[in-house]
Design an enzyme around this catalytic site. Structure first.
Site, mmCIF file in Angstrom:
data_model
loop_
_atom_site.group_PDB
_atom_site.id
_atom_site.type_symbol
_atom_site.label_atom_id
_atom_site.label_comp_id
_atom_site.label_asym_id
_atom_site.label_seq_id
_atom_site.Cartn_x
_atom_site.Cartn_y
_atom_site.Cartn_z
ATOM 1 N N ASP A 189 -4.620 -19.847 -13.990
ATOM 2 C CA ASP A 189 -2.759 -20.125 -13.403
ATOM 3 C C ASP A 189 -3.190 -21.282 -12.226
ATOM 4 O O ASP A 189 -4.883 -21.775 -11.972
ATOM 5 C CB ASP A 189 -2.382 -19.268 -13.593
ATOM 6 C CG ASP A 189 -0.854 -19.582 -14.118
ATOM 7 O OD1 ASP A 189 -0.400 -20.890 -13.728
ATOM 8 O OD2 ASP A 189 0.351 -19.115 -15.165
ATOM 9 N N LYS A 192 -9.178 -12.455 -17.599
ATOM 10 C CA LYS A 192 -10.037 -13.551 -17.707
ATOM 11 C C LYS A 192 -8.164 -14.558 -17.201
ATOM 12 O O LYS A 192 -8.581 -15.590 -17.620
ATOM 13 C CB LYS A 192 -10.132 -14.021 -19.009
ATOM 14 C CG LYS A 192 -10.969 -13.548 -19.689
ATOM 15 C CD LYS A 192 -11.497 -13.849 -20.736
ATOM 16 C CE LYS A 192 -12.787 -12.995 -21.926
ATOM 17 N NZ LYS A 192 -12.981 -11.711 -22.174
ATOM 18 N N LYS A 242 -14.851 -1.095 -19.713
ATOM 19 C CA LYS A 242 -14.017 -2.571 -19.881
ATOM 20 C C LYS A 242 -12.929 -2.671 -20.777
ATOM 21 O O LYS A 242 -12.762 -1.800 -21.727
ATOM 22 C CB LYS A 242 -15.475 -3.757 -20.573
ATOM 23 C CG LYS A 242 -14.532 -4.846 -20.209
ATOM 24 C CD LYS A 242 -14.940 -6.094 -20.975
ATOM 25 C CE LYS A 242 -15.157 -6.774 -22.227
ATOM 26 N NZ LYS A 242 -13.589 -7.293 -22.848
ATOM 27 N N ARG A 279 -17.895 -3.795 -29.657
ATOM 28 C CA ARG A 279 -18.348 -2.831 -31.618
ATOM 29 C C ARG A 279 -19.396 -2.701 -31.973
ATOM 30 O O ARG A 279 -19.149 -1.859 -32.727
ATOM 31 C CB ARG A 279 -18.218 -4.196 -32.384
ATOM 32 C CG ARG A 279 -16.194 -5.083 -32.290
ATOM 33 C CD ARG A 279 -15.982 -6.730 -32.845
ATOM 34 N NE ARG A 279 -16.581 -7.354 -31.891
ATOM 35 C CZ ARG A 279 -16.432 -9.016 -31.863
ATOM 36 N NH1 ARG A 279 -15.803 -9.167 -33.293
ATOM 37 N NH2 ARG A 279 -17.292 -9.642 -31.422
ATOM 38 N N ASP A 312 -10.532 -7.259 -17.417
ATOM 39 C CA ASP A 312 -11.061 -8.556 -18.231
ATOM 40 C C ASP A 312 -10.367 -8.925 -18.725
ATOM 41 O O ASP A 312 -9.823 -9.352 -19.790
ATOM 42 C CB ASP A 312 -12.281 -8.236 -19.368
ATOM 43 C CG ASP A 312 -12.792 -9.425 -20.014
ATOM 44 O OD1 ASP A 312 -13.021 -10.174 -19.682
ATOM 45 O OD2 ASP A 312 -13.749 -8.980 -20.706
ATOM 46 N N THR A 372 -19.072 -15.864 -24.996
ATOM 47 C CA THR A 372 -20.316 -16.179 -24.988
ATOM 48 C C THR A 372 -19.743 -16.016 -26.919
ATOM 49 O O THR A 372 -20.627 -16.473 -27.518
ATOM 50 C CB THR A 372 -20.685 -15.300 -25.089
ATOM 51 O OG1 THR A 372 -19.627 -14.067 -24.968
ATOM 52 C CG2 THR A 372 -21.584 -14.255 -24.129
HETATM 53 O O1 C5P Z 1 -17.992 -6.304 -29.763
HETATM 54 P P1 C5P Z 1 -18.544 -6.979 -29.403
HETATM 55 O O2 C5P Z 1 -19.382 -6.940 -28.424
HETATM 56 O O3 C5P Z 1 -18.233 -8.669 -29.348
HETATM 57 O O4 C5P Z 1 -17.697 -7.392 -27.014
HETATM 58 C C1 C5P Z 1 -17.559 -7.528 -26.149
HETATM 59 C C2 C5P Z 1 -16.612 -8.245 -25.488
HETATM 60 O O5 C5P Z 1 -16.807 -9.040 -23.963
HETATM 61 C C3 C5P Z 1 -15.454 -8.616 -26.177
HETATM 62 O O6 C5P Z 1 -14.464 -7.684 -24.856
HETATM 63 C C4 C5P Z 1 -15.180 -9.656 -25.364
HETATM 64 O O7 C5P Z 1 -13.511 -10.183 -24.253
HETATM 65 C C5 C5P Z 1 -15.796 -10.160 -23.910
HETATM 66 N N1 C5P Z 1 -16.091 -10.923 -23.725
HETATM 67 C C6 C5P Z 1 -16.937 -11.844 -24.068
HETATM 68 N N2 C5P Z 1 -17.514 -13.502 -23.804
HETATM 69 C C7 C5P Z 1 -17.209 -13.435 -22.527
HETATM 70 C C8 C5P Z 1 -16.438 -12.838 -21.550
HETATM 71 C C9 C5P Z 1 -16.490 -11.556 -22.519
HETATM 72 O O8 C5P Z 1 -17.674 -11.547 -25.565
HETATM 73 N N3 C5P Z 1 -17.684 -14.885 -21.953
#
Ligand code: C5P
Length: 238
Positions: free
Chosen positions: A65, A62, A33, A208, A60, A115
């Site tokens: 608009d 998002k 991603k 992460r 991603d 999330t």
């Molecule tokens: O580091 P981590 O595991 O928290 O990364 C989660 C990834 O998923 C990030 O790139 C974040 O932008 C993305 N994301 C999210 N919640 C959403 C949609 C995408 O955390 N609803």
């Protein structure tokens, strides 16, 4: 070999750093991603490079608009032969994205509620009453009715979305996944890889816990092992 259920979020500042990580992970990961954090650091070039290497790519963006602009943005982005592309799950945005996607194979994925948000964040954003879970499920239903190929939601809502008639044959992708013993960071609605899969996720997105791990390949292997435990666990959130 790789497990396509795992999507690794390449949340790194630049394409060279991201590609160095993908080199380290080699054949263990086939789905990546790329998000907004790398947009100015060569994100689209990185997406093209990964596609050339035969990887799958989830862009991603998002997008949100007016319909005309979303449609134009999606029409431009699908030329990169992306596998998944996110837009916000508001029905007018989803309809415009589906129109812009045209006949390409890129799947339009609708973001329900980030999330990292909980009810107090929704209050701050003046979003109407209801639990976070109720809002996520209703946004998912409306986005799917508007033509989304799938939704992004937390593992804590995945089973409820999976149960919607509108979700038949559509994808559920869950970020907010944390292997046991890793930092939650800013994520608020989290679950383990095994929980997410057992709740009905088709793919999990993990950033992460892999990108910051002392041994990222080992972190990937542990996540895959955990996903394989999914059939043995009962629902935690229903
Ligand atoms: O580091 P981590 O595991 O928290 O990364 C989660 C990834 O998923 C990030 O790139 C974040 O932008 C993305 N994301 C999210 N919640 C959403 C949609 C995408 O955390 N609803």
């Amino acid at each position: 070999m790789s497990d396509e259920r795992l999507i690794v979020a390449l949340d790194l500042p630049s394409a060279p750093e991201a590609l160095a990580l993908t080199q380290k992970l080699g054949d263990a990961v086939s789905f990546y991603k790329i998000g907004l954090g790398m947009l100015t650091g060569g994100g689209l070039a990185c997406a093209m490079e990964l596609k050339e290497q035969g990887k799958r790519v989830f862009l991603d963006m998002k997008l949100f608009d007016i319909g005309n602009t979303v449609e134009a943005a999606v029409r431009g982005l699908v030329q990169f032969d992306l596998d998944l592309l996110t837009v916000h799950g508001d029905p007018h945005v989803v309809r415009a994205a589906v129109k812009g996607r045209g006949t390409s194979d890129t799947k339009i994925m609708a973001v329900t509620v980030l999330t990292s948000l909980d009810r107090s964040d929704l209050d701050d954003a003046l979003i109407i009453e209801g639990t976070t879970q109720e809002l996520v499920i209703e946004r998912a239903r409306r986005a799917l009715q508007a033509g989304a190929d799938g939704v992004i939601a937390s593992p804590q809502e995945a089973a409820h979305i999976r149960a919607l008639p509108e979700a038949k044959d559509r994808l559920i992708v869950t970020p907010g996944v944390r292997p046991t013993d890793t930092e939650q960071g800013d994520q608020k609605r989290v679950a383990t890889p095994a929980q997410a899969i057992s709740e009905g996720a088709d793919h999990i997105v993990v950033g992460r816990p892999i990108t910051l791990a002392p041994d990222p390949l080992r972190a990937v292997q542990d996540i895959v092992t955990d996903m394989n435990r999914a059939s043995g666990i009962n629902s935690t959130f229903r």
